[in-house]
Design an enzyme around this catalytic site. Structure first.
Site, mmCIF file in Angstrom:
data_model
loop_
_atom_site.group_PDB
_atom_site.id
_atom_site.type_symbol
_atom_site.label_atom_id
_atom_site.label_comp_id
_atom_site.label_asym_id
_atom_site.label_seq_id
_atom_site.Cartn_x
_atom_site.Cartn_y
_atom_site.Cartn_z
ATOM 1 N N ASN A 220 0.422 -1.384 0.039
ATOM 2 C CA ASN A 220 0.310 0.128 0.125
ATOM 3 C C ASN A 220 0.845 1.059 0.199
ATOM 4 O OD1 ASN A 220 0.867 0.615 3.236
ATOM 5 N ND2 ASN A 220 -0.280 -1.007 3.651
ATOM 6 N N PHE A 334 -4.099 2.675 14.706
ATOM 7 C CA PHE A 334 -4.532 3.918 13.961
ATOM 8 C C PHE A 334 -5.834 3.507 13.000
ATOM 9 C CE2 PHE A 334 -1.739 8.238 13.128
ATOM 10 C CZ PHE A 334 -0.753 7.684 14.372
ATOM 11 N N LYS A 348 -14.019 0.337 16.345
ATOM 12 C CA LYS A 348 -12.755 -0.234 16.323
ATOM 13 C C LYS A 348 -11.767 -0.220 17.568
ATOM 14 C CE LYS A 348 -11.583 0.211 11.775
ATOM 15 N NZ LYS A 348 -10.184 0.935 10.598
ATOM 16 N N LYS A 352 -10.921 -3.589 18.966
ATOM 17 C CA LYS A 352 -10.235 -4.128 19.020
ATOM 18 C C LYS A 352 -9.924 -4.174 20.471
ATOM 19 C CE LYS A 352 -9.153 -3.475 14.364
ATOM 20 N NZ LYS A 352 -7.902 -2.938 13.178
#
Ligand code: PMT
Length: 416
Positions: A220, A334, A348, A352
């Site tokens: 990426n 992030f 998230k 997470k």
């Protein structure tokens, strides 16, 4: 050329500081002239004090022109505004940088001598002193010089190790003036609040590369700039940093243990192991979510245009850390989003099981991948806060400022 991504608009911690720059009699004095220019370019006030021997190598006119200030040489200069120079100069500075520092000057300073203006100023000073030894490698390794350098370090002086290479005398060895980046990092650490001192921090940066065949991989656009800025700013603020970096085109940050990895699996192995002893783990790396299910040992030929590439999921490292988190370790993730920033940030955060999510827009021209700036949304258990558009270095500093406030929840082990 400094490698930092500080934007001119951003105030680096050096801006506005005043440095008393001591120059002594070494051929490396000409490099000191370039350093004066680097400092003045960052709006640092520089006043140069030269020893008599220094003037044998570079004229005081050069340093006067580069610093924009009078150059001081003579302790017995009777000009009215210079009568007490040895006292006033140190009172008007935030630190003393002596580069190059010859064996002779090192010996005189180690023994508290005051036989010229520079030594007298240093003796009268109560501000940090940074020394950059530069000399022939035999002189540097001589027991007398080593003893003098140890003595100076025992007195709290900061000695930046000389670089190795070809010396002016043609010999090879240690004794060259260090790179400006090393000296600049020392000054940045000197002037940064040591509010992360004692903290063990793991930072991930850059992309991962998931091999497809001997010539190709999936990856990426991550340049590593955000993660490297986080690592450098944490180290400047006193933290013990380990940077786990995917393949990027950035030079390794000065004075930071950097572990290079390629694939998500390699990054996972390093991060899971390092996280066990970390106070903070911050994951700025753009870890590939998928990898080719099958690695082709032969390069896929052009004639195979219709090839279907089956993908399989990589382990979500951050989610794994969230499941197996150590008490007292702060986890920061992030989020690279193109929409629903706040909603995705909170999702998230919960999913997470992390303490802070830094959301950045990957569609913005000045945010996200491979730019020197970013504008992030900080999402934690107390809510969300959007930062202004800043350089990634300043963004990193703001993220650390925010992390330190999370300590109120006791998340940082050992307190701060
Ligand atoms: O490197 P730069 O060019 O400066 O660009 C900076 C950046 C845009 C890469 C950076 O600011 C950023 O957003 N990094 C996270 C990119 C990413 O993977 O975001 P995500 O939303 O897909 O992943 C969320 C989090 O999970 C991230 O902390 C990521 O490190 C982590 N992750 C993702 C996948 C995976 N397999 N394991 C992970 O740990």
């Amino acid at each position: 050329m400094t490698v930092d991504v500080d934007q001119p608009a951003d105030r680096s911690v050096l801006t506005g500081k005043r440095i008393l720059f001591g120059v002594t009699g070494s051929i490396a004095a000409f490099k000191a002239a370039g350093w004066v220019r680097e400092l003045t370019a960052e709006s640092v006030g520089v006043t140069v004090v030269m020893t008599g021997a220094a003037e044998r190598f570079v004229s005081s006119l050069t340093f006067g022109a580069l610093s924009g200030n009078p150059v001081y040489r003579d302790m017995f200069d009777e000009a009215p505004d210079r009568l007490m120079a040895h006292i006033n100069l140190s009172r008007e500075a935030d630190c003393i940088l002596i580069a190059p520092a010859t064996a002779q000057t090192i010996a005189r300073l180690a023994h508290g001598m005051a036989d010229d203006l520079l030594a007298t100023v240093v003796l009268a000073a109560r501000i940090p002193v940074v020394l950059c030894p530069a000399m022939n490698s035999n002189m540097l390794s001589h027991p007398a010089t080593r003893k003098n350098l140890r003595q100076l370090q025992d007195m709290g002086y900061h000695v930046i190790p000389a670089d190795r290479g070809i010396l002016a005398c043609g010999e090879e060895g240690a004794g060259r003036l260090p790179q400006w980046e090393s000296v600049r990092e020392t000054l940045l650490r000197l002037f940064s609040p040591q509010d992360l001192a004692g903290k063990k921090i793991v930072v991930t940066a850059g992309p991962t590369r998931e091999p497809l065949d001997p010539a190709r991989f999936l990856s990426n656009r991550s340049s590593g700039k955000m993660g490297y800025a986080l690592a450098r700013t944490a180290a400047r603020r006193g933290a013990e940093v380990v940077l786990v970096s995917g393949p990027v085109a950035l030079p390794e940050p000065v004075g930071i243990r950097t572990i290079q990895v390629n694939t998500a699996d390699e990054m996972r192995a390093q991060v899971v192991s390092l996280a066990r002893n970390a106070d903070i783990v911050i994951k700025a790396a753009a870890v590939a979510d998928f990898k080719p299910e099958k690695y082709r040992r032969q390069k896929i030929k052009k004639s195979s245009a219709g090839t279907v590439i089956e993908l399989e999921q990589n382990t979500d490292i951050l989610a794994e850390l969230g499941k197996t988190r150590q008490p007292g370790t702060l986890l920061v993730g992030f989020a690279a989003e193109s929409r629903n920033h706040e909603q995705e940030g909170f999702r998230k955060l919960r999913q997470k099981n992390v303490d802070l999510v830094v959301v950045n827009d990957i569609l913005g021209a000045a945010t996200g991948f491979d730019v020197d700036t970013n504008q992030v949304l900080l999402v934690d258990g107390n809510g969300s806060r959007r930062l202004p558009l800043l350089s990634k270095v300043e963004t990193a500093n703001r993220i650390w400022d925010h992390v330190l406030t999370l300590n109120d929840s006791g998340a940082l082990s050992g307190g701060v």
